[in-house]
Design a protein around this motif. Structure first.
Motif, PDB file in Angstrom:
ATOM      1  N   GLU A   1      -4.818  23.244   8.915  1.00  0.00           N
ATOM      2  CA  GLU A   1      -5.387  23.003   9.734  1.00  0.00           C
ATOM      3  C   GLU A   1      -6.493  22.438  10.182  1.00  0.00           C
ATOM      4  N   GLY A   2      -7.323  22.822   9.876  1.00  0.00           N
ATOM      5  CA  GLY A   2      -8.730  22.523   9.704  1.00  0.00           C
ATOM      6  C   GLY A   2      -9.229  20.583   9.564  1.00  0.00           C
ATOM      7  N   GLN A   3      -8.376  20.609   8.747  1.00  0.00           N
ATOM      8  CA  GLN A   3      -8.247  18.983   8.491  1.00  0.00           C
ATOM      9  C   GLN A   3      -6.887  18.192   9.548  1.00  0.00           C
ATOM     10  N   LEU A   4      -6.249  18.634   9.397  1.00  0.00           N
ATOM     11  CA  LEU A   4      -5.207  17.865  10.484  1.00  0.00           C
ATOM     12  C   LEU A   4      -6.423  18.098  12.021  1.00  0.00           C
ATOM     13  N   GLN A   5      -6.878  18.643  12.293  1.00  0.00           N
ATOM     14  CA  GLN A   5      -8.262  18.625  13.651  1.00  0.00           C
ATOM     15  C   GLN A   5      -9.031  17.841  13.466  1.00  0.00           C
ATOM     16  N   ARG A   6      -9.239  17.579  11.976  1.00  0.00           N
ATOM     17  CA  ARG A   6     -10.136  16.454  12.366  1.00  0.00           C
ATOM     18  C   ARG A   6     -10.098  15.347  12.186  1.00  0.00           C
ATOM     19  N   ASP A   7      -8.595  14.950  12.084  1.00  0.00           N
ATOM     20  CA  ASP A   7      -7.927  14.363  11.611  1.00  0.00           C
ATOM     21  C   ASP A   7      -8.434  13.126  13.065  1.00  0.00           C
ATOM     22  N   SER A   8      -7.777  14.043  14.200  1.00  0.00           N
ATOM     23  CA  SER A   8      -7.533  14.048  15.472  1.00  0.00           C
ATOM     24  C   SER A   8      -5.892  12.685  15.494  1.00  0.00           C
ATOM     25  N   PRO A   9      -4.833  13.159  15.476  1.00  0.00           N
ATOM     26  CA  PRO A   9      -3.687  12.060  15.771  1.00  0.00           C
ATOM     27  C   PRO A   9      -3.400  11.183  16.706  1.00  0.00           C
ATOM     28  N   THR A  10      -3.703   9.909  16.380  1.00  0.00           N
ATOM     29  CA  THR A  10      -3.237   9.072  17.498  1.00  0.00           C
ATOM     30  C   THR A  10      -2.019   9.351  18.439  1.00  0.00           C
ATOM     31  N   MET A  11      -2.323   8.710  19.202  1.00  0.00           N
ATOM     32  CA  MET A  11      -1.191   8.951  20.204  1.00  0.00           C
ATOM     33  C   MET A  11       0.592   8.106  19.610  1.00  0.00           C
ATOM     34  N   ILE A  12       0.204   7.501  19.415  1.00  0.00           N
ATOM     35  CA  ILE A  12       1.715   7.510  17.693  1.00  0.00           C
ATOM     36  C   ILE A  12       1.564   7.765  17.498  1.00  0.00           C
ATOM     37  N   GLU A  13       0.935   8.504  15.932  1.00  0.00           N
ATOM     38  CA  GLU A  13       1.048   9.967  15.358  1.00  0.00           C
ATOM     39  C   GLU A  13       1.420  10.570  16.081  1.00  0.00           C
ATOM     40  N   SER A  14       1.246  11.193  17.183  1.00  0.00           N
ATOM     41  CA  SER A  14       1.834  11.962  17.556  1.00  0.00           C
ATOM     42  C   SER A  14       3.553  12.215  17.846  1.00  0.00           C
ATOM     43  N   ILE A  15       3.714  10.530  18.888  1.00  0.00           N
ATOM     44  CA  ILE A  15       4.880  10.051  19.385  1.00  0.00           C
ATOM     45  C   ILE A  15       6.046  10.551  17.445  1.00  0.00           C
ATOM     46  N   LEU A  16       5.629   9.723  16.604  1.00  0.00           N
ATOM     47  CA  LEU A  16       6.066   9.834  14.935  1.00  0.00           C
ATOM     48  C   LEU A  16       6.576  11.843  14.824  1.00  0.00           C
ATOM     49  N   ARG A  17       5.160  12.126  14.769  1.00  0.00           N
ATOM     50  CA  ARG A  17       5.589  13.390  14.468  1.00  0.00           C
ATOM     51  C   ARG A  17       6.764  14.467  15.336  1.00  0.00           C
ATOM     52  N   THR A  18       6.658  14.343  16.558  1.00  0.00           N
ATOM     53  CA  THR A  18       7.300  14.704  17.887  1.00  0.00           C
ATOM     54  C   THR A  18       9.500  14.377  17.754  1.00  0.00           C
ATOM     55  N   ALA A  19       9.221  12.966  17.304  1.00  0.00           N
ATOM     56  CA  ALA A  19      10.496  12.563  16.968  1.00  0.00           C
ATOM     57  C   ALA A  19      11.345  13.245  15.928  1.00  0.00           C
ATOM     58  N   THR A  20      10.124  13.700  15.102  1.00  0.00           N
ATOM     59  CA  THR A  20      11.126  13.492  13.650  1.00  0.00           C
ATOM     60  C   THR A  20      10.785  15.199  13.072  1.00  0.00           C
ATOM     61  N   GLU A  21      10.003  16.043  13.869  1.00  0.00           N
ATOM     62  CA  GLU A  21      10.036  17.432  13.871  1.00  0.00           C
ATOM     63  C   GLU A  21      11.175  18.526  14.515  1.00  0.00           C
ATOM     64  N   PHE A  22      11.633  19.332  13.679  1.00  0.00           N
ATOM     65  CA  PHE A  22      12.714  20.426  13.934  1.00  0.00           C
ATOM     66  C   PHE A  22      13.079  20.620  14.866  1.00  0.00           C
ATOM     67  N   SER A  23      13.731  20.239  15.923  1.00  0.00           N
ATOM     68  CA  SER A  23      14.091  20.988  17.331  1.00  0.00           C
ATOM     69  C   SER A  23      15.241  20.968  17.907  1.00  0.00           C
ATOM     70  N   ASP A  24      16.369  21.462  18.724  1.00  0.00           N
ATOM     71  CA  ASP A  24      16.845  21.677  19.201  1.00  0.00           C
ATOM     72  C   ASP A  24      17.126  20.255  20.273  1.00  0.00           C
ATOM     73  N   GLU A  25      16.160  19.728  20.937  1.00  0.00           N
ATOM     74  CA  GLU A  25      16.236  18.329  21.076  1.00  0.00           C
ATOM     75  C   GLU A  25      16.927  17.200  19.962  1.00  0.00           C
ATOM     76  N   ARG A  26      16.136  17.198  18.747  1.00  0.00           N
ATOM     77  CA  ARG A  26      15.699  16.359  17.718  1.00  0.00           C
ATOM     78  C   ARG A  26      17.400  16.748  17.456  1.00  0.00           C
ATOM     79  N   SER A  27      17.951  17.119  17.402  1.00  0.00           N
ATOM     80  CA  SER A  27      19.275  17.913  17.238  1.00  0.00           C
ATOM     81  C   SER A  27      20.278  17.393  17.988  1.00  0.00           C
TER      82      SER A  27
END
Length: 276
Positions: A112-138
């Motif tokens: 998690e510390g490495q992920l924190q230092r990477d500081s994902p950009t907005m595009i990376e956050s969009i890709l993560r939100t679009a692909t992570e498991f959730s009821d909305e994705r289903s």
């Protein structure tokens, strides 16, 4: 010179993280930001120029400036409220980084510390939100499947979809339950009615004029797809109520080809269990 894939991947990774470390994304977004700022400064200068000339024209220019500035501010904030928004400005990414720096939680592990230092950009956050498991994705997956199935107009387009159903439900090694709800939704949705599409597909190649090899291939994918769909439902599980299957399939599945016998027998056994 072309190198091995692993070497190209390491070079790409090295250069990409260099772009992130030196904030290349922010530098690129500065160029359109200068154009936007020039337009706003032009309108502001026009308002200042018209003040001693005509108060009515000043009010019109000021209203235009306020309208443009309000729309620009709204388009800047909107992507932060909803990541699937197609509109954003160069300031959206900067504002995203500022908000992320305040809302970031403390890392509780090395990963998690490495992920924190990477500081994902907005595009990376969009890709993560679009692909992570959730009821909305289903729900999005089901809407996309309905749209896709409706767009398959003829049997030539429908055949690859039917052929892929067993692999989706069973996979290469064992039974997978993650897509049971998606297939069940396609069966019950009034816009698709997958069982009716299967019935139409079956009747067309059963009564139509096809080469023997093509007819054998279509029968095989039909039997395999129907068997995989029938395996979703379990009479002992009240949460998986089976839909109404076509009784005439039991009497129509006739074939003397030894290649089809395993598929036909398994499908008829499950079909008889569900219809009796």
């Amino acid at each position: 010179m072309r190198s091995a894939p692993a070497t190209r991947a390491r070079i790409f990774s090295y250069l990409y993280y260099g772009l992130k470390r030196f904030n290349m994304h922010a530098v690129v977004e500065i160029v359109p930001l200068l154009l936007h700022a020039s337009l706003l400064f032009f309108l502001a200068g026009l308002v200042a120029f018209l003040i001693p000339v005509n108060i009515v024209m000043t009010a019109v220019a000021a209203a235009l400036l306020a309208l443009v500035a309000g729309i620009y501010i709204w388009l800047t904030i909107l992507p932060l409220l909803s990541l699937d928004c197609p509109y954003r400005t160069p300031l959206s990414g900067l504002l995203w980084n500022i908000v992320s720096s305040f809302t970031a939680r403390e890392p509780s592990s090395i990963d998690e510390g490495q992920l924190q230092r990477d500081s994902p950009t907005m595009i990376e956050s969009i890709l993560r939100t679009a692909t992570e498991f959730s009821d909305e994705r289903s729900a999005r997956d089901k809407r996309a499947l309905i749209w896709m199935l409706k767009s398959l107009g003829d049997d030539e387009e429908l055949a690859p979809f039917i052929e892929a159903i067993p692999d989706v439900l069973w996979g290469p090694y064992s039974r997978r339950h993650v897509y049971d709800g998606h297939i069940d939704h396609l069966i019950r949705a009034p816009d698709t009615l997958l069982l009716d599409r299967l019935d139409s597909f079956f009747e067309k190649f059963r009564r139509g004029v096809f080469a023997e090899e093509e007819k054998l291939h279509r029968k095989t994918i039909f039997y395999r797809a129907l068997w995989a769909i029938l395996s979703i439902y379990d009479h002992t599980d009240s949460s998986k109520t089976p839909p109404r299957f076509h009784n005439e399939w039991t009497y129509s599945m006739s074939s003397n080809h030894r290649h089809l016998e395993p598929y036909k027998c398994s499908t008829l056994a499950l079909l008889g269990w569900h219809t009796h």
